[in-house]
Design a protein around this motif. Structure first.
Motif, PDB file in Angstrom:
ATOM      1  N   HIS A  73       0.692  -1.072  -0.106  1.00  0.00           N
ATOM      2  CA  HIS A  73       0.063   0.075  -0.030  1.00  0.00           C
ATOM      3  C   HIS A  73       0.848   1.222   0.055  1.00  0.00           C
ATOM      4  CE1 HIS A  73       0.460   1.065   4.335  1.00  0.00           C
ATOM      5  NE2 HIS A  73       0.829  -0.002   4.475  1.00  0.00           N
ATOM      6  N   ALA A  74       0.066   2.378  -0.267  1.00  0.00           N
ATOM      7  CA  ALA A  74       0.772   3.561  -0.139  1.00  0.00           C
ATOM      8  C   ALA A  74       0.521   4.493   0.936  1.00  0.00           C
ATOM      9  CB  ALA A  74       0.884   4.247  -1.572  1.00  0.00           C
ATOM     10  N   MET A  75      -0.127   4.077   1.902  1.00  0.00           N
ATOM     11  CA  MET A  75      -0.723   5.009   2.970  1.00  0.00           C
ATOM     12  C   MET A  75       0.576   5.251   3.978  1.00  0.00           C
ATOM     13  SD  MET A  75      -4.482   3.012   3.569  1.00  0.00           S
ATOM     14  CE  MET A  75      -5.073   4.101   4.186  1.00  0.00           C
ATOM     15  N   GLU A  76       0.371   6.450   4.350  1.00  0.00           N
ATOM     16  CA  GLU A  76       1.530   7.028   4.937  1.00  0.00           C
ATOM     17  C   GLU A  76       1.424   6.631   6.509  1.00  0.00           C
ATOM     18  OE1 GLU A  76       1.200  11.169   4.187  1.00  0.00           O
ATOM     19  OE2 GLU A  76       2.338  10.781   2.144  1.00  0.00           O
ATOM     20  N   ALA A  77       2.381   6.989   7.327  1.00  0.00           N
ATOM     21  CA  ALA A  77       2.488   6.570   8.889  1.00  0.00           C
ATOM     22  C   ALA A  77       1.252   6.863   9.451  1.00  0.00           C
ATOM     23  CB  ALA A  77       3.872   7.147   9.412  1.00  0.00           C
ATOM     24  N   GLN A  78       0.678   8.025   9.356  1.00  0.00           N
ATOM     25  CA  GLN A  78      -0.415   8.250  10.114  1.00  0.00           C
ATOM     26  C   GLN A  78      -1.846   7.308  10.209  1.00  0.00           C
ATOM     27  OE1 GLN A  78       0.709  10.404   7.498  1.00  0.00           O
ATOM     28  NE2 GLN A  78      -1.253  11.208   6.686  1.00  0.00           N
ATOM     29  N   TYR A  79      -1.657   6.607   9.112  1.00  0.00           N
ATOM     30  CA  TYR A  79      -2.659   5.694   8.767  1.00  0.00           C
ATOM     31  C   TYR A  79      -2.377   4.426   9.313  1.00  0.00           C
ATOM     32  CZ  TYR A  79      -4.318   9.502   5.595  1.00  0.00           C
ATOM     33  OH  TYR A  79      -4.678  10.578   4.988  1.00  0.00           O
ATOM     34  N   LYS A  80      -1.246   4.249   9.969  1.00  0.00           N
ATOM     35  CA  LYS A  80      -0.918   2.611  10.422  1.00  0.00           C
ATOM     36  C   LYS A  80      -1.804   2.203  11.350  1.00  0.00           C
ATOM     37  CE  LYS A  80       2.973  -0.060  11.920  1.00  0.00           C
ATOM     38  NZ  LYS A  80       2.343  -0.958  12.547  1.00  0.00           N
TER      39      LYS A  80
ATOM     40  N   LEU B 273      -5.071   2.859  11.859  1.00  0.00           N
ATOM     41  CA  LEU B 273      -6.077   2.328  10.979  1.00  0.00           C
ATOM     42  C   LEU B 273      -6.074   1.016  10.448  1.00  0.00           C
ATOM     43  CD1 LEU B 273      -9.068   2.679   9.934  1.00  0.00           C
ATOM     44  CD2 LEU B 273      -8.020   4.303   8.067  1.00  0.00           C
ATOM     45  N   ILE B 274      -4.752   0.818   9.612  1.00  0.00           N
ATOM     46  CA  ILE B 274      -4.573  -0.242   8.762  1.00  0.00           C
ATOM     47  C   ILE B 274      -4.237  -1.553   9.622  1.00  0.00           C
ATOM     48  CG2 ILE B 274      -2.574  -1.258   7.496  1.00  0.00           C
ATOM     49  CD1 ILE B 274      -2.048   1.347   6.104  1.00  0.00           C
ATOM     50  N   ASP B 275      -3.638  -1.443  10.908  1.00  0.00           N
ATOM     51  CA  ASP B 275      -3.531  -2.392  11.568  1.00  0.00           C
ATOM     52  C   ASP B 275      -4.686  -3.049  12.216  1.00  0.00           C
ATOM     53  OD1 ASP B 275      -0.901  -2.093  11.499  1.00  0.00           O
ATOM     54  OD2 ASP B 275      -0.505  -0.977  13.426  1.00  0.00           O
ATOM     55  N   LYS B 276      -5.768  -1.959  12.348  1.00  0.00           N
ATOM     56  CA  LYS B 276      -7.003  -2.532  13.039  1.00  0.00           C
ATOM     57  C   LYS B 276      -8.015  -3.171  11.893  1.00  0.00           C
ATOM     58  CE  LYS B 276     -11.569  -0.371  13.872  1.00  0.00           C
ATOM     59  NZ  LYS B 276     -12.081  -1.712  14.512  1.00  0.00           N
ATOM     60  N   VAL B 277      -8.037  -2.710  10.681  1.00  0.00           N
ATOM     61  CA  VAL B 277      -8.655  -3.251   9.631  1.00  0.00           C
ATOM     62  C   VAL B 277      -7.990  -4.770   9.462  1.00  0.00           C
ATOM     63  CG1 VAL B 277      -9.056  -3.247   6.954  1.00  0.00           C
ATOM     64  CG2 VAL B 277      -9.254  -1.258   8.582  1.00  0.00           C
TER      65      VAL B 277
ATOM     66  N   GLU C  12       0.375  -9.494   5.910  1.00  0.00           N
ATOM     67  CA  GLU C  12       1.698  -8.498   6.094  1.00  0.00           C
ATOM     68  C   GLU C  12       1.360  -6.988   5.288  1.00  0.00           C
ATOM     69  OE1 GLU C  12       6.522  -8.177   6.113  1.00  0.00           O
ATOM     70  OE2 GLU C  12       5.526  -9.831   4.937  1.00  0.00           O
ATOM     71  N   ALA C  13       0.948  -6.189   5.970  1.00  0.00           N
ATOM     72  CA  ALA C  13       0.751  -5.059   5.151  1.00  0.00           C
ATOM     73  C   ALA C  13       2.215  -4.172   5.196  1.00  0.00           C
ATOM     74  CB  ALA C  13      -0.496  -4.176   6.019  1.00  0.00           C
ATOM     75  N   ILE C  14       2.542  -3.969   3.662  1.00  0.00           N
ATOM     76  CA  ILE C  14       3.856  -3.106   3.895  1.00  0.00           C
ATOM     77  C   ILE C  14       3.657  -1.843   2.957  1.00  0.00           C
ATOM     78  CG2 ILE C  14       6.160  -3.541   2.740  1.00  0.00           C
ATOM     79  CD1 ILE C  14       5.537  -6.556   2.540  1.00  0.00           C
ATOM     80  N   TYR C  15       4.170  -0.913   3.730  1.00  0.00           N
ATOM     81  CA  TYR C  15       4.221   0.461   3.001  1.00  0.00           C
ATOM     82  C   TYR C  15       5.256   0.691   2.175  1.00  0.00           C
ATOM     83  CZ  TYR C  15       4.769   5.429   2.561  1.00  0.00           C
ATOM     84  OH  TYR C  15       5.018   6.815   1.993  1.00  0.00           O
TER      85      TYR C  15
ATOM     86  N   GLU D  87     -18.785  -3.286   5.203  1.00  0.00           N
ATOM     87  CA  GLU D  87     -18.521  -3.378   6.222  1.00  0.00           C
ATOM     88  C   GLU D  87     -17.271  -2.358   6.779  1.00  0.00           C
ATOM     89  OE1 GLU D  87     -16.650  -6.698   9.450  1.00  0.00           O
ATOM     90  OE2 GLU D  87     -17.344  -7.309   7.573  1.00  0.00           O
ATOM     91  N   VAL D  88     -16.385  -1.962   5.865  1.00  0.00           N
ATOM     92  CA  VAL D  88     -15.307  -1.221   6.122  1.00  0.00           C
ATOM     93  C   VAL D  88     -15.194   0.267   5.234  1.00  0.00           C
ATOM     94  CG1 VAL D  88     -13.723  -2.780   7.042  1.00  0.00           C
ATOM     95  CG2 VAL D  88     -13.720  -2.562   4.684  1.00  0.00           C
ATOM     96  N   ASN D  89     -16.184   0.256   4.218  1.00  0.00           N
ATOM     97  CA  ASN D  89     -16.100   1.381   3.415  1.00  0.00           C
ATOM     98  C   ASN D  89     -16.326   2.655   4.028  1.00  0.00           C
ATOM     99  OD1 ASN D  89     -17.906   2.951   0.924  1.00  0.00           O
ATOM    100  ND2 ASN D  89     -15.954   1.973   0.403  1.00  0.00           N
ATOM    101  N   MET D  90     -17.311   2.803   4.986  1.00  0.00           N
ATOM    102  CA  MET D  90     -17.287   4.124   5.751  1.00  0.00           C
ATOM    103  C   MET D  90     -16.138   4.469   6.710  1.00  0.00           C
ATOM    104  SD  MET D  90     -19.658   6.574   5.286  1.00  0.00           S
ATOM    105  CE  MET D  90     -18.725   8.193   5.805  1.00  0.00           C
ATOM    106  N   LEU D  91     -15.489   3.342   7.084  1.00  0.00           N
ATOM    107  CA  LEU D  91     -14.566   3.514   8.069  1.00  0.00           C
ATOM    108  C   LEU D  91     -13.159   4.246   7.403  1.00  0.00           C
ATOM    109  CD1 LEU D  91     -13.225   2.866  10.825  1.00  0.00           C
ATOM    110  CD2 LEU D  91     -12.653   0.643  10.045  1.00  0.00           C
ATOM    111  N   TRP D  92     -13.064   3.615   5.978  1.00  0.00           N
ATOM    112  CA  TRP D  92     -12.016   4.278   5.345  1.00  0.00           C
ATOM    113  C   TRP D  92     -12.154   5.603   5.024  1.00  0.00           C
ATOM    114  CZ3 TRP D  92      -7.751   1.682   5.440  1.00  0.00           C
ATOM    115  CH2 TRP D  92      -7.899   0.323   5.102  1.00  0.00           C
ATOM    116  N   ALA D  93     -13.564   6.136   4.729  1.00  0.00           N
ATOM    117  CA  ALA D  93     -13.746   7.218   4.588  1.00  0.00           C
ATOM    118  C   ALA D  93     -13.799   8.361   5.636  1.00  0.00           C
ATOM    119  CB  ALA D  93     -15.217   7.589   3.851  1.00  0.00           C
TER     120      ALA D  93
END
Length: 426
Positions: A41-48, A50-54, A68-71, A335-341
């Motif tokens: 993925h390309a989501m920066e550190a501030q989103y970690k 959220l990514i960990d939770k999902v 394994e989610a890899i930036y 289930e997770v669409n609104m969470l991302w938004a």
């Protein structure tokens, strides 16, 4: 009576056979053994967090899959790594994000797994995505990816100053001159406040000015561009004029994005043209109310899809693809669409989600997004052409050169158009 009984038996047998085929198809894409996969993925550190939770929630529901989610850096960085891994035959991710302009290139090269059989076998609700999003994530009528973190172009502005100084936001291209004069503060050639900042590091941010004026970036023949036309040159001259008068500036070069953001945060720019996905960042860091305004139009007032999609590399083994489909379909689910938004600032991608109580609460919390929600039908797919990345680079570099260094706009655009035609025809 016997005929009726035979007909009933025949229908029952056909239904059983059909159900059997469906079950067999679903079984073909099932995860049957523990497996570890990568998600690039390309989501920066501030989103970690959220990514960990999902990812944790997904693994809880799918205990046989370890993710394994890899930036991998920016979209461009990830693209380079993905192409390198594809060419070298090294480990590919089970799922990866891709910036929307890359889909035509990936689809043309066969890099993406065609998802239609997976969608059909698992009854995935693809039609819940808007038609434009489905087109933007497909190639030649085949679904090669799914919409993920979707954004569009927007003008962020200082609502406090707009209210205090009664600055009218531009609705049409013709309104821009008056807006630039009113919103900027320039004295003796020195700018105290820019009316707006135009990101020159990515043609996506100024592309709609041309499209909404009827300029074809890629003509119907798919081999030529209209960027040397009289209308295109007129727009380029106008953009240069606003920068020459220092009412606006062209953000380009090293750290251009960071410098532009800081100018807006510090009140040195009344507005900036950027991606809707950064609303949270601006709202958090600015000491004033941040407004969002749909970009001005001309013949039309449309914007383009930005952000990224999710895809499965076709070179993976089937067990990796199956696990990848499980993850991909979860990441894009209701289930997770609104969470991302709500947590990222990207736009909800599912029609059903925009009608929920969560979506209404989202707008209550972020009323600026009404400018986007009101124009969802005007957000169009990006231009799909395998050479579009090359086209964009040529255009972006030539615009930056003539605006920042000076020169003849017409000659520069004719030069760019010639190179672009060659890229399109290659």
């Amino acid at each position: 009576m016997k005929r009726i009984s035979c007909a009933i038996i025949a229908v029952s047998m056909l239904m059983a056979m059909t159900m059997g085929v469906g079950a067999a198809d679903a079984d073909k894409y099932a995860v049957k053994a523990p497996i570890k996969i990568q998600w690039w993925h390309a989501m920066e550190a501030q989103y970690k967090p959220l990514i960990d939770k999902v990812v944790a929630d997904f693994e809880k529901q799918n205990p046989m899959i370890d993710v394994e989610a890899i930036y991998q850096g920016s979209y461009a960085d990830l693209n380079e790594k993905l192409i390198a891994a594809q060419a070298a035959g090294t480990t590919l991710p089970a799922v990866t994000v891709a910036n929307t302009p890359y889909i035509a290139q990936y689809g043309d090269s066969g890099m993406c797994e065609i998802l239609d059989p997976y969608i059909q076998a698992t009854s995935f609700d693809i039609k819940d995505f808007g038609a434009g999003l489905r087109v933007a994530s497909s190639f030649k009528g085949k679904q090669v990816s799914l919409p993920f973190l979707i954004s569009t172009q927007i003008m962020f502005y200082n609502k406090d100053i707009a209210d205090a100084e009664k600055i009218k936001l531009p609705e049409t291209w013709a309104d821009m001159d008056a807006f630039m004069a009113k919103a900027s503060k320039v004295s003796n050639g020195v700018t105290q406040r820019y009316a707006t900042v135009i990101p020159g590091w990515d043609q996506w941010y100024f592309e709609t000015f041309y499209l909404n004026s009827g300029v074809n970036i890629v003509n119907d023949d798919n081999q030529t561009t209209d960027l040397a036309s009289a209308k295109a040159i007129e727009i380029a001259k106008q953009l240069k004029k606003w920068c020459d008068t220092k009412q606006a500036y062209w953000a380009y070069g090293k750290d251009a994005s960071g410098i532009m953001r800081q100018n807006f945060i510090d009140g040195k720019a009344f507005s900036v043209i950027h991606t809707t996905s950064l609303y949270n960042m601006y709202a958090t860091n600015c000491k004033f109310k941040v407004g969002m305004h749909y970009l001005p139009g001309n013949k039309s007032r449309d914007s383009e899809i930005g952000g990224c999609v999710l895809l499965i590399p076709s070179k993976n083994k089937q067990d990796v693809k199956n696990a990848g489909w499980k993850l991909l379909s979860y990441l894009t689910s209701k289930e997770v669409n609104m969470l991302w938004a709500s947590e990222t600032g990207y736009i909800p991608t599912r029609n059903s989600v925009t009608q929920t109580a969560e979506a209404k609460a989202y707008l209550a919390e972020k009323p600026a997004f009404k400018a986007v929600f009101d124009n969802l039908d005007h957000i169009n797919p990006r231009i799909q052409h395998p050479a579009y990345s090359a086209l964009a680079k040529i255009w972006m570099q030539e615009m930056a050169k003539v605006i920042i260094e000076g020169g003849d706009v017409q000659a520069s655009m004719q030069k760019a158009a010639k190179q672009i035609d060659e890229a399109l025809q290659d």
